[in-house]
Write a protein that holds these residues in place. Structure first.
Motif, PDB file in Angstrom:
ATOM      1  N   SER A  17      51.385  -5.790  81.400  1.00  0.00           N
ATOM      2  CA  SER A  17      50.470  -5.887  82.548  1.00  0.00           C
ATOM      3  C   SER A  17      49.029  -5.987  82.045  1.00  0.00           C
ATOM      4  O   SER A  17      48.665  -5.334  81.073  1.00  0.00           O
ATOM      5  CB  SER A  17      50.562  -4.622  83.413  1.00  0.00           C
ATOM      6  N   ASP A  18      48.215  -6.783  82.716  1.00  0.00           N
ATOM      7  CA  ASP A  18      46.791  -6.873  82.370  1.00  0.00           C
ATOM      8  C   ASP A  18      45.943  -5.994  83.275  1.00  0.00           C
ATOM      9  O   ASP A  18      44.914  -5.472  82.865  1.00  0.00           O
ATOM     10  CB  ASP A  18      46.321  -8.328  82.496  1.00  0.00           C
ATOM     11  N   ILE A  19      46.363  -5.876  84.523  1.00  0.00           N
ATOM     12  CA  ILE A  19      45.683  -5.008  85.495  1.00  0.00           C
ATOM     13  C   ILE A  19      46.785  -4.175  86.151  1.00  0.00           C
ATOM     14  O   ILE A  19      47.811  -4.731  86.568  1.00  0.00           O
ATOM     15  CB  ILE A  19      44.970  -5.833  86.594  1.00  0.00           C
ATOM     16  N   ILE A  20      46.586  -2.873  86.219  1.00  0.00           N
ATOM     17  CA  ILE A  20      47.542  -2.011  86.934  1.00  0.00           C
ATOM     18  C   ILE A  20      46.774  -1.295  88.038  1.00  0.00           C
ATOM     19  O   ILE A  20      45.758  -0.645  87.785  1.00  0.00           O
ATOM     20  CB  ILE A  20      48.216  -0.990  85.996  1.00  0.00           C
ATOM     21  N   THR A  21      47.271  -1.443  89.255  1.00  0.00           N
ATOM     22  CA  THR A  21      46.595  -0.882  90.428  1.00  0.00           C
ATOM     23  C   THR A  21      47.482   0.182  91.075  1.00  0.00           C
ATOM     24  O   THR A  21      48.658  -0.064  91.347  1.00  0.00           O
ATOM     25  CB  THR A  21      46.263  -2.014  91.421  1.00  0.00           C
TER      26      THR A  21
END
Ligand code: DX5
Ligand code: ZN
Length: 216
Positions: free
Chosen positions: A82-86
């Motif tokens: 993952s590059d961005i985890i929200t």
């Protein structure tokens, strides 16, 4: 302006094809919706699917966790590529810890609020996140209608960002079509997730172009 097609509305038997299609069509991120059947009434996919699609695209994978106790899975989703985890403010009593975990793993962090949650719920993590996601529908399913009452929160986050020098991007997710994208852009949004508008069409690339035109 960044466009993030949500693969929730893609053909799960042809994920590679559907990801390559939107990458060629000019998408900026691939939005991945993770649902556990507890935080939201739907079940989708886990870290193994993120790992499987990682080599298929150069685009950043924007992973939206709709799961309870996300702290237990953040490391797995980071390792999967993952590059961005929200993470949802409503999904853990320890939102600051969850964001800190993501930051410590060297992944971009995001925090997300449901339509019924005020901006004040995430006030104390705004200085440490890379992205704030404002849900513009109640999470769980694609194809729902945009909730107008959420727009005021986009403007509030934009103002807070200017006043305090925060660096987060503002993302919107749910019911995004050209008209609603425009409303969100005017309120201060930077990243636009769209699922059914893109993938439920015969011609997803045309839909991407329509969204880009509305945002230009
Ligand atoms: C909803 C998901 C969304 C969903 C949006 O719970 O977080 O990302 O895919 O779908 P549309 O664009 O169809 O509202
Ligand atoms: Zn999403």
């Amino acid at each position: 302006m960044k466009l993030a097609p949500s693969i929730l509305s893609a053909d799960f038997a042809n994920l590679q094809r559907d990801i390559e299609l939107v990458e060629k069509g000019g998408a900026d991120y691939i939005h991945v919706d993770v649902m556990d059947g507890q935080f939201v009434p739907n079940i989708t996919l886990g870290p193994n699917v993120v790992q499987a699609i990682r080599p298929v695209t150069k685009l950043p994978l924007d992973v939206h966790l709709m799961i309870v106790n996300p702290e237990n899975y953040i490391t797995d989703f980071a390792k999967a590529g993952s590059d961005i985890i929200t993470v949802h403010a409503e999904s853990t009593p320890h939102i600051h810890r969850a964001v800190q975990m993501i930051n410590d793993l060297g992944v971009k962090s995001g925090v997300v609020i449901n339509p019924g949650t005020p901006v004040s719920a995430i006030q104390h993590v705004l200085s440490i996140v890379d992205q704030v996601l404002v849900m513009t529908v109640n999470p769980g399913f694609g194809g729902q209608s945009f909730i107008e009452e959420t727009v005021v929160k986009i403007a509030e986050l934009d103002l807070l960002r200017q006043e305090n020098g925060y660096h987060y991007a503002i993302e919107v997710d749910g019911g995004i079509v050209p008209e609603t994208a425009k409303i969100c852009k005017e309120a201060g949004a930077d990243v636009f997730v769209a699922g059914s508008y893109i993938y439920a069409s015969e011609n997803p690339i045309h839909q991407i172009n329509q969204l880009k035109e509305a945002l230009s």
